[in-house]
Design a protein around this motif. Structure first.
Motif, mmCIF file in Angstrom:
data_model
loop_
_atom_site.group_PDB
_atom_site.id
_atom_site.type_symbol
_atom_site.label_atom_id
_atom_site.label_comp_id
_atom_site.label_asym_id
_atom_site.label_seq_id
_atom_site.Cartn_x
_atom_site.Cartn_y
_atom_site.Cartn_z
ATOM 1 N N UNK A 126 0.837 -1.210 0.000
ATOM 2 C CA UNK A 126 0.000 0.000 0.000
ATOM 3 C C UNK A 126 0.870 1.257 0.000
ATOM 4 N N UNK A 127 2.016 1.189 0.687
ATOM 5 C CA UNK A 127 2.940 2.325 0.677
ATOM 6 C C UNK A 127 3.485 2.554 -0.729
ATOM 7 N N UNK A 128 3.786 1.471 -1.425
ATOM 8 C CA UNK A 128 4.261 1.570 -2.812
ATOM 9 C C UNK A 128 3.166 2.148 -3.702
ATOM 10 N N UNK A 129 1.936 1.669 -3.544
ATOM 11 C CA UNK A 129 0.834 2.169 -4.356
ATOM 12 C C UNK A 129 0.563 3.646 -4.075
ATOM 13 N N UNK A 130 0.758 4.047 -2.819
ATOM 14 C CA UNK A 130 0.593 5.451 -2.448
ATOM 15 C C UNK A 130 1.527 6.341 -3.266
ATOM 16 N N UNK A 131 2.764 5.900 -3.436
ATOM 17 C CA UNK A 131 3.742 6.662 -4.215
ATOM 18 C C UNK A 131 3.329 6.721 -5.683
ATOM 19 N N UNK A 132 2.824 5.624 -6.215
ATOM 20 C CA UNK A 132 2.363 5.623 -7.606
ATOM 21 C C UNK A 132 1.151 6.536 -7.780
ATOM 22 N N UNK A 133 0.280 6.570 -6.774
ATOM 23 C CA UNK A 133 -0.883 7.464 -6.830
ATOM 24 C C UNK A 133 -0.447 8.930 -6.790
ATOM 25 N N UNK A 134 0.559 9.240 -5.970
ATOM 26 C CA UNK A 134 1.077 10.609 -5.927
ATOM 27 C C UNK A 134 1.706 10.989 -7.262
ATOM 28 N N UNK A 135 2.410 10.056 -7.864
ATOM 29 C CA UNK A 135 3.007 10.302 -9.178
ATOM 30 C C UNK A 135 1.922 10.575 -10.212
ATOM 31 N N UNK A 136 0.846 9.828 -10.121
ATOM 32 C CA UNK A 136 -0.267 10.024 -11.050
ATOM 33 C C UNK A 136 -0.833 11.436 -10.939
ATOM 34 N N UNK A 137 -0.887 11.950 -9.709
ATOM 35 C CA UNK A 137 -1.347 13.329 -9.526
ATOM 36 C C UNK A 137 -0.402 14.311 -10.231
ATOM 37 N N UNK A 138 0.892 14.041 -10.165
ATOM 38 C CA UNK A 138 1.863 14.952 -10.780
ATOM 39 C C UNK A 138 1.813 14.906 -12.311
ATOM 40 N N UNK A 139 1.370 13.784 -12.882
ATOM 41 C CA UNK A 139 1.298 13.711 -14.346
ATOM 42 C C UNK A 139 0.271 14.689 -14.914
ATOM 43 N N UNK A 140 -0.634 15.198 -14.094
ATOM 44 C CA UNK A 140 -1.581 16.219 -14.567
ATOM 45 C C UNK A 140 -0.845 17.447 -15.101
ATOM 46 N N UNK A 141 0.370 17.673 -14.600
ATOM 47 C CA UNK A 141 1.099 18.887 -14.936
ATOM 48 C C UNK A 141 2.178 18.649 -15.992
ATOM 49 N N UNK A 191 -2.408 16.174 -1.117
ATOM 50 C CA UNK A 191 -2.414 16.154 0.348
ATOM 51 C C UNK A 191 -3.127 14.931 0.917
ATOM 52 N N UNK A 192 -4.333 14.656 0.450
ATOM 53 C CA UNK A 192 -5.112 13.558 1.010
ATOM 54 C C UNK A 192 -4.414 12.211 0.819
ATOM 55 N N UNK A 193 -3.716 12.044 -0.286
ATOM 56 C CA UNK A 193 -2.952 10.810 -0.498
ATOM 57 C C UNK A 193 -1.714 10.784 0.388
ATOM 58 N N UNK A 194 -1.042 11.917 0.519
ATOM 59 C CA UNK A 194 0.196 11.978 1.294
ATOM 60 C C UNK A 194 -0.004 11.628 2.765
ATOM 61 N N UNK A 195 -1.178 11.942 3.319
ATOM 62 C CA UNK A 195 -1.388 11.706 4.755
ATOM 63 C C UNK A 195 -1.942 10.316 5.061
ATOM 64 N N UNK A 196 -2.100 9.483 4.029
ATOM 65 C CA UNK A 196 -2.526 8.107 4.299
ATOM 66 C C UNK A 196 -1.469 7.412 5.160
ATOM 67 N N UNK A 197 -1.880 6.624 6.162
ATOM 68 C CA UNK A 197 -0.953 6.125 7.190
ATOM 69 C C UNK A 197 -0.149 4.892 6.775
ATOM 70 N N UNK A 198 0.530 4.974 5.623
ATOM 71 C CA UNK A 198 1.368 3.861 5.175
ATOM 72 C C UNK A 198 2.817 4.308 5.248
ATOM 73 N N UNK A 226 8.427 1.698 -13.333
ATOM 74 C CA UNK A 226 7.003 1.725 -13.684
ATOM 75 C C UNK A 226 6.690 3.060 -14.357
ATOM 76 N N UNK A 227 6.043 3.004 -15.507
ATOM 77 C CA UNK A 227 5.627 4.218 -16.210
ATOM 78 C C UNK A 227 4.204 4.580 -15.781
ATOM 79 N N UNK A 228 4.048 5.779 -15.244
ATOM 80 C CA UNK A 228 2.759 6.220 -14.712
ATOM 81 C C UNK A 228 2.174 7.283 -15.627
ATOM 82 N N UNK A 229 0.925 7.099 -16.029
ATOM 83 C CA UNK A 229 0.205 8.090 -16.828
ATOM 84 C C UNK A 229 -1.114 8.395 -16.129
ATOM 85 N N UNK A 230 -1.765 9.456 -16.571
ATOM 86 C CA UNK A 230 -3.051 9.818 -15.955
ATOM 87 C C UNK A 230 -3.915 10.534 -16.975
ATOM 88 N N UNK A 231 -5.227 10.448 -16.776
ATOM 89 C CA UNK A 231 -6.181 11.204 -17.578
ATOM 90 C C UNK A 231 -6.945 12.117 -16.647
#
Length: 400
Positions: A217-232, A333-340, A384-389
């Motif tokens: 879950x900690x690993x997935x949290x990092x991938x989710x944060x990366x996905x947020x950054x792909x917006x930019x 923020x909401x992803x970053x504060x998840x307790x993993x 891992x290559x992360x993309x987002x829509x």
């Protein structure tokens, strides 16, 4: 008649001198890439301006995408018409009537096309008189109008705009080289990545993963944060480093007060090898001066010794409240504060040195050969290559 273009304005890019064209071409490329799932949308440049041709698409989702594209200072919905006085008058009237709640307006004409027979000031007066004659309950206010109708008479056409929508500013991603972001999963490092991207940096990320002490879950949290950054920007590669063995050995053999410092020196060594492999020019961290024991001036001095790569620290002087505010604004923020827990929050020594000396850190390292564990960690990296829509949509009323 309808809004059929979006006018794009850029700020500091206009001051780039001989390199200006490179910045503008990259911005055009980034916009077209971000809008590639709108099949008929085209991005074109004219003298000193960039336009998005809507070609039948609704403007709301396109403008929302553009709010995440660095290099755009502001934008406006625009009507494109022929360089004919009567047609320009009708378009200006349309723009005014699209905003029935306002009471005052101002006309600003810019005549780039000097072959157009009516001068700017005279055209201002003609349009103002025409709008007042053909509407009720509007007055002209040249100082503090509720709405400014801008008319640009250019060589190929005239463009009419009536609102300005703020963009994110900055420089187009990809114009300032590539950097490797040390992404922990906390609040700070995603914000650091965002701010680096705002200065035109293309980022890849590296994360140090220590199973079973850190979970999937900690690993997935990092991938989710990366996905947020792909917006930019575009897609982002994340390099997941298997760090368990090396981290255990550090905390087993190193003095308690120096274990954290030496762990971070090992992170820098591994990150430097990834930079070498991926042709990356710098490292980016979420360090903030004095926030924790490893972020004192002495700690950074001791940790920096092991790398010759420049280290970008966008948050170095910021207050924590400001960092949190940005993380909330960009959606991390909401992803970053998840307790993993990540690897930096496990094996925490009781009394880490806040003022470690680099010569002592080097001395302790020489007592134990970490080279094989370093090699094993690098060879075991998973990329891992992360993309987002981005599917968020606003209403036209929200944008005007």
């Amino acid at each position: 008649m309808q809004y059929d273009h979006i006018l794009i304005r850029y700020g500091e890019m206009a001051l780039k001198g001989k390199n200006r064209k490179m910045f503008i071409l990259k911005l055009q490329e980034n916009i077209q890439h971000k809008l590639n799932d709108f099949p008929n949308v085209k991005v074109k440049r004219t003298q000193g301006r960039m336009f998005i041709l809507l070609n039948g698409h609704q403007p709301e989702p396109i403008i929302e995408r553009c709010k995440h594209i660095f290099g755009i200072q502001s934008m406006s919905l625009a009507i494109k018409v022929e360089n004919e006085e009567s047609v320009i008058k009708e378009a200006a009237l349309f723009a005014l009537k699209k905003n029935p709640t306002i009471e005052t307006f101002k006309i600003t004409v810019k005549r780039i096309n000097k072959d157009f027979p009516i001068r700017s000031q005279e055209m201002n007066q003609l349009l103002g008189r025409y709008l007042l004659t053909n509407t009720d309950n509007y007055t002209v206010d040249v100082h503090q109008p509720d709405m400014e109708i801008r008319v640009e008479i250019r060589l190929e056409a005239t463009y009419i705009t009536s609102s300005v929508i703020k963009g994110p500013g900055g420089l187009p991603v990809g114009t300032s080289g590539k950097s490797l972001l040390l992404l922990s999963g906390g609040i700070d490092s995603p914000v650091a990545g965002y701010l680096a991207m705002k200065r035109g940096v293309q980022i890849e990320a590296i994360h140090f993963h220590s199973p079973p002490f850190t979970s999937e879950r900690a690993k997935q949290k990092v991938l989710d944060l990366t996905k947020q950054l792909t917006k930019f920007g575009k897609s982002i590669q994340v390099h997941i480093v298997p760090f368990t063995k090396l981290q255990q050995e550090i905390f087993r053999t190193m003095p308690d007060g120096y274990a954290m410092t030496i762990m971070r020196r090992m992170m820098m060594r591994i990150s430097e090898q990834v930079c070498d492999q991926q042709s990356i020019l710098s490292l980016t961290t979420g360090e903030n001066l004095g926030q924790v024991a490893s972020q004192t001036m002495e700690s950074m001095n001791a940790i920096n010794e092991v790398t010759t790569y420049p280290i970008i620290r966008p948050l170095i002087t910021m207050d924590k409240s400001d960092i949190i505010s940005i993380s909330q604004e960009i959606g991390t923020y909401e992803t970053s504060i998840l307790p993993y827990e990540d690897c930096c929050t496990i094996f925490v020594p009781k009394s880490p040195k806040t003022k470690p000396k680099r010569e002592k850190a080097s001395h302790f390292e020489k007592k134990n050969d970490f080279s094989e564990l370093l090699k094993e960690a690098v060879e075991g990296i998973e990329t891992i290559k992360v993309t987002a829509k981005d599917n968020k949509k606003d209403t036209l009323d929200d944008l005007l």
